[in-house]
Design an enzyme around this catalytic site. Structure first.
Site, PDB file in Angstrom:
ATOM      1  CG  HIS A  56      -8.346  -2.476  -3.397  1.00 16.53           C
ATOM      2  ND1 HIS A  56      -8.227  -1.231  -2.830  1.00 16.53           N
ATOM      3  CD2 HIS A  56      -9.674  -2.639  -3.664  1.00 16.53           C
ATOM      4  CE1 HIS A  56      -9.427  -0.673  -2.743  1.00 16.53           C
ATOM      5  NE2 HIS A  56     -10.312  -1.499  -3.249  1.00 16.53           N
ATOM      6  CG  HIS A  61      -9.651   1.996  -4.815  1.00 15.78           C
ATOM      7  ND1 HIS A  61      -9.369   2.632  -3.640  1.00 15.78           N
ATOM      8  CD2 HIS A  61     -10.939   1.578  -4.733  1.00 15.78           C
ATOM      9  CE1 HIS A  61     -10.445   2.597  -2.853  1.00 15.78           C
ATOM     10  NE2 HIS A  61     -11.404   1.970  -3.499  1.00 15.78           N
ATOM     11  CG  HIS A 114     -12.006  -4.496   0.114  1.00 16.17           C
ATOM     12  ND1 HIS A 114     -13.363  -4.299   0.233  1.00 16.17           N
ATOM     13  CD2 HIS A 114     -11.623  -3.752  -0.958  1.00 16.17           C
ATOM     14  CE1 HIS A 114     -13.769  -3.461  -0.721  1.00 16.17           C
ATOM     15  NE2 HIS A 114     -12.735  -3.117  -1.451  1.00 16.17           N
ATOM     16  CG  HIS A 169     -14.641   4.710  -0.405  1.00 16.18           C
ATOM     17  ND1 HIS A 169     -15.403   4.977  -1.523  1.00 16.18           N
ATOM     18  CD2 HIS A 169     -13.924   3.598  -0.693  1.00 16.18           C
ATOM     19  CE1 HIS A 169     -15.146   4.057  -2.449  1.00 16.18           C
ATOM     20  NE2 HIS A 169     -14.246   3.206  -1.977  1.00 16.18           N
TER      21      HIS A 169
END
Ligand code: ZN
Ligand code: FE
Length: 253
Positions: A56, A61, A114, A169
């Site tokens: 994403h 990221h 998300h 994470h």
């Protein structure tokens, strides 16, 4: 037969994980938060980067995309639906986009909520779930609602139980503390938390976990658990309503 897949966990920023996925002459990095730790891991292993995969668009990221691409010429692969927000994107993929990494089929699952473009890559029984499914948790609903996240998680739950979950994470320990408030009688969860606490005390990562274990212990995959429903006082509500309440409570845990 394609060469076997090797995976190396790369700690980035304070609690992010990038992953090196190496097979034969091909080496991809999933979700490079920043370039330096990725470069150090590549040098240590003597691997040459060929692909950058993003689950994403969030900066934690994708922050290493441009530097790593400039240095190695790696091809950036990410969600087509978020093409404008993925730095350096070369190849946008969608669910059903068939492609191969070093002879291994790569399955792309669209798992919005998300972020609206979020995807999971599945390579040789390894699912890179980004911030959608965390070990013992799930991502926050920044660009979708609870119904959308439940649908995305349900899609991931249809993968084989022995699928390894590699998430974005290291949140497992705090996720587990929250999970225990809802399901203090879940023996599998208690046993898992003992292992997680030992791993974290030794500074070791808690990834990967199997999807089967997640189904037994992750409250976000268990909104129909009788104990969770009892804890929430929601014995009669529908699945999405219970899921939304779990997400809501985690936000303020
Ligand atoms: Zn994120
Ligand atoms: Fe993140």
């Amino acid at each position: 037969m394609p060469a076997p897949v090797e995976i190396e966990v790369v700690s980035c920023l304070s609690d992010n994980y990038a992953y090196l996925v190496k097979t034969g002459d091909v080496c991809a990095v999933v979700d490079p938060s920043e370039p330096e730790p990725v470069k150090a891991a590549l040098a240590r292993r003597g691997w040459k980067l060929t692909h950058i995969l993003n689950t994403h668009h969030h900066l934690d990221h994708t922050g290493g995309n441009l530097a790593l691409k400039a240095e190695t010429g790696a091809v950036v692969v990410g969600p087509a639906k978020d093409a404008a927000r993925i730095p350096g994107l070369d190849s946008g993929v969608e669910e059903g986009s068939d492609w191969e990494l070093g002879g291994h089929k790569v399955q792309v699952l669209e798992v919005p909520a998300h972020t609206r473009g979020a995807i999971t890559f599945v390579i040789d029984g390894n699912a890179f779930t980004g911030d959608t499914l965390f070990t013992l948790g799930c991502g926050r609903l920044f660009e979708g609602d609870a119904a959308m996240m439940w649908k995305s998680l349900s899609k991931l739950m249809r993968l084989p139980d022995d699928t390894k979950i590699w998430c974005g994470h290291e949140y497992t320990q705090s996720n587990g503390r929250f999970a225990l408030t809802l399901e203090p009688g879940n023996q599998a969860l208690k046993a898992r938390m003992n292992e997680v606490n030992i791993a974290r005390a030794a500074g070791e990562p808690t990834v990967p976990a199997t999807l089967g274990l997640e189904k037994q212990t992750n409250p976000f995959l268990r909104p129909d658990s009788a104990e969770i429903r009892k804890s929430l006082g929601m014995e009669k509500e529908d699945t999405v309503t219970v899921f939304a309440e779990i997400r809501e409570r985690k936000n303020s845990f």
